[in-house]
Design an enzyme around this catalytic site. Structure first.
Site, short mmCIF file in Angstrom:
data_model
loop_
_atom_site.label_atom_id
_atom_site.label_comp_id
_atom_site.label_asym_id
_atom_site.label_seq_id
_atom_site.Cartn_x
_atom_site.Cartn_y
_atom_site.Cartn_z
N CYS A 249 0.86 -3.85 -16.45
CA CYS A 249 2.00 -4.65 -15.99
C CYS A 249 1.83 -6.08 -16.48
O CYS A 249 1.57 -7.00 -15.70
CB CYS A 249 2.10 -4.59 -14.46
SG CYS A 249 3.61 -5.38 -13.85
N GLY B 180 0.88 4.68 -6.09
CA GLY B 180 2.30 4.85 -6.38
C GLY B 180 2.56 5.83 -7.51
O GLY B 180 3.33 6.79 -7.36
N LYS B 181 1.93 5.60 -8.65
CA LYS B 181 2.14 6.50 -9.79
C LYS B 181 1.50 7.86 -9.53
O LYS B 181 2.01 8.90 -9.97
CB LYS B 181 1.60 5.88 -11.07
CG LYS B 181 2.35 4.61 -11.50
CD LYS B 181 1.80 4.07 -12.80
CE LYS B 181 2.51 2.80 -13.21
NZ LYS B 181 2.20 1.66 -12.31
#
Length: 472
Positions: free
Chosen positions: A411, A298-299
């Site tokens: 996270c 994703g990043k």
């Protein structure tokens, strides 16, 4: 003064009067069957509910209201498991560990409907008993019926008043049970917030709520405004590429922008942490970027698209082959070079201008998106994780050039994984810790710095942590 009423044991005597409505739902309710099958996969195979459920919905061609009910029951029962087990234990004459697994799945599914939904009592009990009869036989169905009748004698508030520790003497334990969190997770939140009262309660309640779906528009391909118009969502408040969809909006993978790879599902906090790396000024060259822990991509996709727009290239490192394949698929067509290697020693030539370390972590900041995760994780996991995180961050500081920047992202709000790893590693490497708040413009409640800790109750994002370091 009368003594408090002790919970009675389940009886096979006369059942409590049922609410008005049809006597019995269909014997094989499809939505409840899907929910029960997912809960069983989670318990039996350590499966992930958010991966199993969409597959089952597609296989059984379920959509609309049935799919919505299956989703609510699956994620809700998985998220509230500890609270449900506390209530069930109070209604049993044996330890919960002695209840057969398939029967326990049925009890949790039924108790969730009784305590946390508006489903009528008769429908919740009868449908769950039918499932128990089909899976475990008539004697087990009678047992499930008796226990759920006992559960139904009180609502959630009354059960919590009876079972939760006293708030004044044990504020963390009190809030942990009321918000369906393990005590150690609630304690980690409290230590990060520096609060055991109203803000801890707000954080735990936000973590126990169904989250919105966050999308990211691929830079250079589609704007957030265009993505919001197509999907019916709202432009995100902080990320220039973010869009929010309401909770329960269905499978976002079915939307055209995601199918055409113009957008992806990504929490706004994750977007902001990746963007922070790109917002730090660097003197001299700015062409070599690195994502040291790239899976599932994703990043790396967001950074790769931004690198392409600025004339840079991104190297993406991922050790696990199956996650590396996901990175390759997500970044196809972008200026990204994939390396299947261990980020602690990836074999790359040093001299990178910008490095992202999105390190493996406990994931306590995304529990609202992974409903069963809070009951699987253990405090004993933290020591091994912090060792790995420190090694990865040290590797990044060795790969970045003097004057270059590293963003350390996890996270979780757990202090050992966040400030502990960032501070200790920076001191050993003699790296400068920058004030990360400067790279999260116009965001409120970012604390005293130099780190940034995002929160669901403050920012509507996952509880992402970001430290920004410059190599001297």
């Amino acid at each position: 003064m009368s003594s408090p009423r002790r919970p009675s044991r389940p009886s096979r005597g006369r059942p409590a009067p049922r609410k008005q409505g049809p006597r019995r739902p269909p014997a094989e309710d499809p939505a409840r069957r899907v929910a029960l099958d997912v809960l069983r996969a989670v318990r039996d195979r350590d499966a992930y509910a958010n991966l199993v459920l969409p597959d089952l919905l597609r296989q059984r061609r379920m959509s609309g209201r049935d799919a919505a009910l299956a989703t609510e029951l699956t994620y809700g029962a998985a998220r509230a498991q500890g609270l449900l087990d506390a209530v069930l234990a109070a209604c049993l004459d044996r330890p919960l560990s002695q209840v057969d697994g398939p029967v326990l799945d049925c009890l949790r599914l039924g108790a969730y409907q009784l305590l946390r939904t508006r489903i009528p009592e008769h429908a919740a009990v009868a449908a769950t008993v039918d499932l128990a009869r089909a899976d475990a036989g008539t004697p087990s169905a009678g047992f499930v019926n008796a226990v759920l009748r006992k559960v139904s004698e009180q609502d959630e508030r009354a059960w919590l008043d009876q079972l939760a520790p006293d708030r004044d003497s044990d504020p963390i334990g009190h809030l942990a049970l009321r918000t369906a969190h393990p005590r150690w997770v609630a304690r980690a939140f409290a230590e990060s917030l520096g609060d055991k009262g109203t803000e801890l309660e707000a954080a735990l309640e936000a973590d126990d709520a169904r989250p919105e779906v966050h999308l990211v528009a691929r830079p250079g391909e589609i704007s957030a405004e265009e993505l919001a118009a197509i999907t019916g969502g709202d432009v995100a408040p902080y990320s220039p590429y973010g869009v929010h969809l309401p909770a329960g909006s269905g499978d976002p993978g079915d939307s055209e922008p995601i199918r055409e790879r113009l957008a992806a599902v990504q929490d706004e906090g994750s977007q902001l942490c990746a963007l922070a790396l790109t917002r730090v000024s660097v003197e001299g060259s700015d062409e070599r970027w690195l994502d040291l822990c790239a899976g599932p991509g994703g990043k790396a996709t967001l950074l790769g698209a931004l690198a392409g727009l600025s004339g840079a290239r991104l190297d993406a490192v991922e050790q696990a082959p199956h996650r590396a394949r996901l990175v390759a698929q997500a970044t196809e067509g972008l200026p990204v070079t994939l390396h299947v290697a261990d980020g602690r020693d990836p074999g790359l030539e040093p001299g990178f201008d910008r490095v992202l370390v999105d390190a493996p972590c406990s994931g306590l900041g995304a529990l609202r998106r992974r409903p069963e995760a809070r009951w699987r994780k253990q405090p004993s996991d933290i020591a091994e994780l912090t060792k790995l995180q420190g090694e990865l961050l040290a590797s990044a500081l060795g790969l970045v050039r003097p004057g270059g920047v590293v963003a350390y992202v996890v996270c979780t709000p757990h202090l050992a994984e966040t400030e502990g790893v960032a501070g200790q590693t920076a001191r050993r490497a003699k790296a400068e810790i920058l004030d990360a708040r400067e790279f999260f413009p116009e965001m409120p409640q970012l604390g005293d710095g130099p780190y940034v800790q995002l929160w669901p109750h403050r920012h509507g994002t996952d509880a992402m942590f970001c430290a920004v370091l410059r190599r001297n």
